[in-house]
Write an enzyme that holds these catalytic residues in place. Structure first.
Site, PDB file in Angstrom:
ATOM      1  N   GLU A  66       1.670   0.014  -4.871  1.00  0.00           N
ATOM      2  CA  GLU A  66       0.761   1.301  -4.839  1.00  0.00           C
ATOM      3  C   GLU A  66       1.443   2.531  -4.944  1.00  0.00           C
ATOM      4  O   GLU A  66       2.130   2.654  -3.668  1.00  0.00           O
ATOM      5  CB  GLU A  66      -0.690   1.472  -4.143  1.00  0.00           C
ATOM      6  CG  GLU A  66      -1.378   2.411  -4.440  1.00  0.00           C
ATOM      7  CD  GLU A  66      -2.443   2.988  -3.417  1.00  0.00           C
ATOM      8  OE1 GLU A  66      -3.255   3.682  -3.557  1.00  0.00           O
ATOM      9  OE2 GLU A  66      -2.052   2.590  -2.043  1.00  0.00           O
ATOM     10  N   ASP A  75       0.843  -1.132   0.027  1.00  0.00           N
ATOM     11  CA  ASP A  75       0.005   0.032   0.048  1.00  0.00           C
ATOM     12  C   ASP A  75       0.904   1.333  -0.013  1.00  0.00           C
ATOM     13  O   ASP A  75       1.801   1.424   0.618  1.00  0.00           O
ATOM     14  CB  ASP A  75      -0.938  -0.104   1.281  1.00  0.00           C
ATOM     15  CG  ASP A  75      -2.032   1.066   1.393  1.00  0.00           C
ATOM     16  OD1 ASP A  75      -2.590   1.127   0.400  1.00  0.00           O
ATOM     17  OD2 ASP A  75      -1.587   1.978   2.160  1.00  0.00           O
TER      18      ASP A  75
END
Lengths: 544, 544
Positions: free
Chosen positions: B304, B267
């Site tokens: 990400e 993330d």
């Protein structure tokens, strides 16, 4: 082509004389209106809004020497963040300077190859009695006879008052008025070149000084994303960062192009926090390479970096920033511990002769090992980097001046040990650097001094300094950094080099430097052919 | 060899069952004493001090299922920061889990080459009625028949309460108890492999959730050097960072080795602030490559990243971090604007069809241009990167759930437009990703929900959410993230895919996916042979 893809209308920030006119360029993205206020008659010249938060104007009302400020909206007028001159100090009006007016005589000057640099770090205010560029110029023959071919001038950006190491500079484009200003620096560089001496200028791109710092009034020069030892970080990758990067990049180009400086030494670049795809330093490198093509001259980029990370000096194709060279404090630390210096603070990581041998062999002492002082594994391996990519010294302004009392090696080590230390530096397969006065074992200390004009800040610095050294009260009281006495007592004593052991030391340094120049083994900096072996019993180093 | 050069005694943190004994490893560098407290009988097992701030113990008193906490000095006992199980939630005792006890049946499983991945993002709590791994397992046949070969599971690290997207997870090693815990996840991965489905696990290494966050009690897990949207940054390069890096690196290895996960999706890696010579991600890559040699399996690393910086996906030899692939939100943004979606916030940078064409051709829409939304030039060029290094989608949990009301594309775009958007994703020369339910145009929203047990925090989240959307009050009130209703109303409705237009959409998606698999032009991801041209008049894209 969309608007977003338009080429930016960036110009050099500040006021630039262009023939009979002056070009004004100001970044003030939040202002509703902006104007130049001429200090003499109080004339207001409105600036025209341009793209990306810039304001500009071409005018014949700003002339060489004109005093001016900028007015944003209806607020008080402020000095120009890209001022070239602050004749009345950091809070006063800016003055227009025509950087192209100087008549250069250095057309035949050749910047030496970096490998040949023998560097001498000096502080303008304390190097000579005059404490000016003129004062430096008068002593160039001393440096020539010593064998120096590059001086490194501690930062000259305008700072508050008349006494400062330079790291509180707050107008990166303005040369300190009490040093003789921009024209004085141009004259000094020209004189250096006439004597065969290159000029390295120390510049600070990691923070701006606290006093006279009006940057926040103009735009987001700072970001909350990162913290530095000096507060908020300069904004190199957040919203608005294009203009901040542009501001510093143009500053780099100015020194090379308009001041004929041969190299920049960029202060503490580890505190330049930038996660952009192209780091500010890599962008600077690219722009300086372009300038080199225009000028047909080499322009070197040297960094002070506390990260032992070859990324800074590796070529861009390997993901590096392409810096030409970097300081290695670790050589200093290992050398001083070897010489019997104390093992406190950052010295606590160093073990003496074995670490000195490692510095000779590997440049970085910590290149992946656990560092107790840093409490982490630290550093990368510099196997493929060349000798000229590292600059070594046995003392510099920091190791001397950040001591409570500012003692030089001359006070801390025996005469013979000082000679050994000089030998260690001048036989290393790296670029050697001396700190002013070291060559004659100057007896005066080099202390921390400031001359803030803001009384609160002055008191805060005074108290901060006291607190920092509270544990050392047995050694006496920290000198008051605000007094003129502390400054004056930090000056070199030019009568010394002709006297007794000072003369002996000077002769020793001169001969060592001459030897380094004469012997290919000492100046070819072939790291692969140099090997240092430590004999821990004898505390000696064998170079082969 | 000096002490500083000793090899570190690092083990996997936490409690690891090893035959009849358990190995305990805890990092608590500031503690004077440390002990395990067994919850059942209150036994105290003192830990032995090891190097670098670690404490360790080999004991037969900790068994599978034992509940325990750690005691530092004389303070209250706390859960294990590397707990594998929190049966009583984030504030309760940790429980010992033997990760090696599971009987795997996936010896013949072959992780597909990354280029073939067709990804399906799902949230365990709302994907099925049960809201557990078991609930996912029951629906695998649906995914197989759709043509999916990789599910991406939103974070499963233990979070407060039973309802959370997963980004408030605070025990990175513990699998959420209400999802079925570690053994449940192992069983799900095994079942997926039996069905030919790879498992991507979403992991959060850029921050730790606010509730149940006892990390500061243990050591300097955080640093003041950098700020993130979630407060202080995790400490990846400051003093003490070795242990913090080790903690997360071992976490990566655990998922691959002990859970047979096929890929990690990390993330918001732009918020991992690390100026070390080797970035945490590059170090992870190196360690995962080593593991791959041991396991003889490919383990993919997907990030990400909001930086449009090829450094993340370039190979280490070019200074890259070597990540296998990254999400590109910009494709989504360009696609949604093209489809007629609003142009507010981050969408304001996007121009529709011309930007969609640019995303097809160049992966990054902003690869050096000025971005008005970011107010700076942004991005690098991804010329040499392959198609599988980019993951595209027309919606994911963020674009849906970060809307005030959580509307999916099914509510915002016409039926035919949804089909066009699916076509855009599934014909792109990148890896396609669907968000759960998209394939049948699920009618339920996917809203923001939490179940903090700390009432102050719960209220702060509630108010924060209200404030965030205050400007949108005309559209109604933001749903209360704390209520069970908000969570339940975010669940997929499994009756829908058999019905009317939902069935039509499902058939359309299935056929599109089958087409992508059948046609080499669609799955070979040869970016050099694909060219998209925008026709702005017709608002169409011609692929050739």
């Amino acid at each position: 082509m969309t608007k977003a893809m338009l080429k930016q209308p960036y110009k050099r920030p500040g006021v630039t004389i262009n023939g009979a006119e002056a070009e004004v360029c100001l970044w003030a993205p939040l202002a509703k209106s902006a104007a130049v206020k001429l200090e003499s008659k109080g004339d207001i010249l409105p600036l025209e809004k341009a793209a990306y938060g810039y304001w500009q104007l071409t005018t014949d009302k700003l002339l060489e020497g004109s005093h001016y400020k900028f007015m944003l909206d209806d607020k008080d007028a402020l000095p120009d963040p890209a001022s070239l001159s602050q004749p009345d100090g950091v809070h006063g009006a800016s003055a227009v300077v025509n950087l192209n007016a100087f008549k250069w005589s250095d057309a035949n000057w050749q910047n030496p190859v970096l490998q040949d640099y023998i560097i001498y770090e000096l502080h303008t205010g304390t190097f000579s009695d005059a404490g000016t560029f003129e004062g430096i110029e008068e002593k160039l023959d001393h440096l020539v006879s010593l064998g120096i071919n590059a001086i490194e001038i501690m930062p000259v950006a305008q700072f508050p008052g008349e006494r400062n190491w330079g790291y509180d500079g707050v107008f990166p484009y303005a040369v300190q008025n009490s040093y003789d200003g921009a024209k004085g620096l141009q004259k000094l560089v020209d004189a250096c070149h006439a004597k065969g001496i290159a000029v390295i200028l120390d510049v600070v791109y990691n923070h701006l000084g606290p006093e006279g710092n009006y940057f926040n009034e103009y735009g987001p020069y700072f970001t909350d994303k990162y913290n530095t030892p000096w507060g908020k970080a300069l904004n190199f990758d957040d919203a608005g960062s294009d203009a901040v990067r542009h501001y510093f990049i143009e500053n780099v180009l100015m020194w090379f192009r308009d001041f004929h400086v041969d190299a920049l030494r960029m202060d503490a670049v580890h505190a330049i926090k930038d996660f952009s795809p192209v780091h500010l330093l890599a962008e600077i490198k690219g722009r300086v390479d372009e300038l080199s093509k225009e000028t047909s001259k080499p322009h070197y980029l040297i960094v002070e970096c506390d990260l032992n990370d070859v990324r800074y000096i590796n070529p861009p194709a390997q993901g590096g920033y392409g810096m030409d060279s970097q300081w290695i404090d670790e050589f200093n630390h290992a050398l001083r511990v070897t010489a019997g210096g104390e093992k406190t603070a950052y010295y606590s990581d160093f073990e003496g002769i074995s670490h000195l041998a490692k510095a000779y062999n590997d440049a970085y002492v910590y290149d992946g090992q656990y560092s107790p002082h840093r409490d982490k594994h630290f550093g990368s391996k510099a196997v493929d980097n060349t000798g000229e990519q590292f600059i070594v010294f046995s003392q510099n302004h920091d190791q001397v001046g950040n001591r409570m009392l500012g003692e030089r090696s001359s006070e801390l080590f025996s005469f013979e040990m000082q000679k050994l230390m000089a030998g260690a530096v001048l036989t290393a397969p790296f670029l050697p650097m001396l700190f002013m006065g070291e060559e004659w074992a100057e007896a005066n200390r080099f202390m921390y001094f400031v001359s803030h004009t803001d009384p609160e800040l002055a008191e805060a610095v005074r108290q901060g300094r006291k607190a920092e050294f509270a544990a050392f009260h047995a050694q006496g009281e920290a000198p008051d950094p605000m007094t003129e006495e502390t400054f004056n007592n930090s000056k070199l004593q030019w009568a010394l080099p002709a006297q007794g052991k000072h003369k002996l030391m000077l002769d020793f340094y001169s001969e060592l430097i001459a030897l380094r120049k004469a012997l290919p083994a000492l100046h070819q900096l072939n790291r692969k052919q140099t090997f240092a072996q430590a004999d821990e019993q004898q505390n000696t180093l064998i170079l082969s």
